[in-house]
Design a protein around this motif. Structure first.
Motif, PDB file in Angstrom:
ATOM      1  N   GLN A  70      32.366  37.760  34.322  1.00  0.00           N
ATOM      2  CA  GLN A  70      33.494  38.681  34.484  1.00  0.00           C
ATOM      3  C   GLN A  70      34.503  38.222  35.534  1.00  0.00           C
ATOM      4  O   GLN A  70      35.702  38.418  35.360  1.00  0.00           O
ATOM      5  CB  GLN A  70      32.997  40.091  34.853  1.00  0.00           C
ATOM      6  CG  GLN A  70      32.216  40.759  33.777  1.00  0.00           C
ATOM      7  CD  GLN A  70      30.715  40.544  33.909  1.00  0.00           C
ATOM      8  OE1 GLN A  70      30.262  39.525  34.412  1.00  0.00           O
ATOM      9  NE2 GLN A  70      29.945  41.505  33.423  1.00  0.00           N
ATOM     10  N   ASP A  71      34.047  37.623  36.619  1.00  0.00           N
ATOM     11  CA  ASP A  71      34.946  37.268  37.719  1.00  0.00           C
ATOM     12  C   ASP A  71      35.559  35.879  37.597  1.00  0.00           C
ATOM     13  O   ASP A  71      36.375  35.479  38.420  1.00  0.00           O
ATOM     14  CB  ASP A  71      34.200  37.388  39.049  1.00  0.00           C
ATOM     15  CG  ASP A  71      33.672  38.796  39.255  1.00  0.00           C
ATOM     16  OD1 ASP A  71      34.480  39.730  39.224  1.00  0.00           O
ATOM     17  OD2 ASP A  71      32.448  38.956  39.412  1.00  0.00           O
ATOM     18  N   SER A 119      36.378  34.748  34.207  1.00  0.00           N
ATOM     19  CA  SER A 119      37.058  34.772  32.919  1.00  0.00           C
ATOM     20  C   SER A 119      38.570  34.856  33.097  1.00  0.00           C
ATOM     21  O   SER A 119      39.066  35.547  33.993  1.00  0.00           O
ATOM     22  CB  SER A 119      36.570  35.971  32.098  1.00  0.00           C
ATOM     23  OG  SER A 119      37.344  36.108  30.932  1.00  0.00           O
ATOM     24  N   THR A 120      39.311  34.176  32.232  1.00  0.00           N
ATOM     25  CA  THR A 120      40.772  34.228  32.309  1.00  0.00           C
ATOM     26  C   THR A 120      41.310  35.605  31.933  1.00  0.00           C
ATOM     27  O   THR A 120      42.463  35.899  32.204  1.00  0.00           O
ATOM     28  CB  THR A 120      41.412  33.164  31.396  1.00  0.00           C
ATOM     29  OG1 THR A 120      40.945  33.353  30.061  1.00  0.00           O
ATOM     30  CG2 THR A 120      41.063  31.763  31.879  1.00  0.00           C
ATOM     31  N   GLY A 160      39.799  38.338  33.091  1.00  0.00           N
ATOM     32  CA  GLY A 160      39.349  39.201  34.182  1.00  0.00           C
ATOM     33  C   GLY A 160      40.296  39.141  35.364  1.00  0.00           C
ATOM     34  O   GLY A 160      41.407  38.620  35.277  1.00  0.00           O
ATOM     35  N   LYS A 161      39.814  39.630  36.502  1.00  0.00           N
ATOM     36  CA  LYS A 161      40.642  39.656  37.723  1.00  0.00           C
ATOM     37  C   LYS A 161      40.605  38.344  38.492  1.00  0.00           C
ATOM     38  O   LYS A 161      41.268  38.200  39.499  1.00  0.00           O
ATOM     39  CB  LYS A 161      40.189  40.802  38.620  1.00  0.00           C
ATOM     40  CG  LYS A 161      40.470  42.153  37.998  1.00  0.00           C
ATOM     41  CD  LYS A 161      40.120  43.282  38.926  1.00  0.00           C
ATOM     42  CE  LYS A 161      40.451  44.596  38.253  1.00  0.00           C
ATOM     43  NZ  LYS A 161      40.138  45.739  39.081  1.00  0.00           N
ATOM     44  N   ARG A 162      39.806  37.383  38.025  1.00  0.00           N
ATOM     45  CA  ARG A 162      39.741  36.038  38.609  1.00  0.00           C
ATOM     46  C   ARG A 162      39.297  36.058  40.075  1.00  0.00           C
ATOM     47  O   ARG A 162      39.786  35.290  40.895  1.00  0.00           O
ATOM     48  CB  ARG A 162      41.068  35.306  38.450  1.00  0.00           C
ATOM     49  CG  ARG A 162      41.597  35.227  37.036  1.00  0.00           C
ATOM     50  CD  ARG A 162      40.903  34.230  36.171  1.00  0.00           C
ATOM     51  NE  ARG A 162      41.236  32.888  36.646  1.00  0.00           N
ATOM     52  CZ  ARG A 162      40.503  31.832  36.385  1.00  0.00           C
ATOM     53  NH1 ARG A 162      39.435  31.940  35.663  1.00  0.00           N
ATOM     54  NH2 ARG A 162      40.852  30.660  36.839  1.00  0.00           N
ATOM     55  N   ALA A 163      38.344  36.921  40.409  1.00  0.00           N
ATOM     56  CA  ALA A 163      37.810  36.971  41.770  1.00  0.00           C
ATOM     57  C   ALA A 163      37.037  35.700  42.115  1.00  0.00           C
ATOM     58  O   ALA A 163      36.854  35.381  43.277  1.00  0.00           O
ATOM     59  CB  ALA A 163      36.918  38.195  41.943  1.00  0.00           C
ATOM     60  N   THR A 213      30.555  39.314  44.271  1.00  0.00           N
ATOM     61  CA  THR A 213      31.079  39.445  42.907  1.00  0.00           C
ATOM     62  C   THR A 213      29.933  39.229  41.928  1.00  0.00           C
ATOM     63  O   THR A 213      28.911  38.635  42.271  1.00  0.00           O
ATOM     64  CB  THR A 213      32.186  38.408  42.613  1.00  0.00           C
ATOM     65  OG1 THR A 213      31.621  37.098  42.658  1.00  0.00           O
ATOM     66  CG2 THR A 213      33.340  38.522  43.603  1.00  0.00           C
ATOM     67  N   SER A 220      38.211  28.411  38.520  1.00  0.00           N
ATOM     68  CA  SER A 220      37.999  29.556  39.404  1.00  0.00           C
ATOM     69  C   SER A 220      37.713  29.118  40.826  1.00  0.00           C
ATOM     70  O   SER A 220      37.053  28.105  41.049  1.00  0.00           O
ATOM     71  CB  SER A 220      36.817  30.390  38.906  1.00  0.00           C
ATOM     72  OG  SER A 220      37.124  30.988  37.687  1.00  0.00           O
TER      73      SER A 220
END
Length: 166
Positions: free
Chosen positions: A84-85, A87-88, A90-93, A99, A130
């Motif tokens: 999730q963090d 993924s393009t 997602g919010k790119r955390a 996370t 990322s």
């Protein structure tokens, strides 16, 4: 189909992290001729499906609570940590402590301790771009390991130790 030699009398031993229902395990067992000997999954209904197909493989449970020095060594360590963090969509955390995708650090620790011959990681393409911050492992000397990004930018390409210059 593949060049990995296998001996049916002693198949390669596979440890599975973030196991889900076992799709990655099926593929790795097929390609390497291996056998999944333990897994780690916290979602109980999904873990029951996994355990149904691999009844002799114990579930080590929550990856954040596993003492890797107490875990049976394996030849192949596999896992598809949460995406999730990274993924393009997602919010790119990124891969950062706290996370969901930051759980990668626990897989990294498993790799360091278990020293498997092979590691198979499944994730989304966004992982390659990322940001990543890995917490220091207790007792680590904090020596730099990978001084460059996985996908080098122009600055990294100008560094002589990367391009082989002096």
């Amino acid at each position: 189909m593949h060049d990995t030699p296998t001996d049916p009398a002693s198949p390669l031993r596979i440890g599975s992290l973030f196991s889900g229902y076992g799709g990655l395990d099926l593929a790795v067992e097929h390609v390497f001729g291996g056998e999944t000997v333990w897994f780690s999954e916290i979602n109980e209904p999904v873990a029951r499906v996994f355990a149904h197909h691999w009844p002799d493989a114990p579930n080590l449970g929550d990856i954040t609570r596993i003492s890797w020095s107490q875990v049976e060594p394996v030849d192949i360590l596999i896992g598809g940590f949460p995406c999730q963090d990274v993924s393009t969509v997602g919010k790119r955390a990124g891969l950062a402590p706290g996370t969901r995708s930051g759980l990668w650090a626990h897989m990294g620790t498993a790799i360091e301790v278990l020293q498997p011959q092979w590691v198979v990681i499944e994730n989304v393409r966004g992982l390659l771009s990322s940001p990543a911050i890995r917490p220091i492992t207790e007792g680590d000397d904090n020596a730099p390991r990978n001084p460059c990004a996985a996908t080098p930018d122009d600055t990294a390409l100008k560094r002589p130790e990367i391009v082989g210059g002096s």
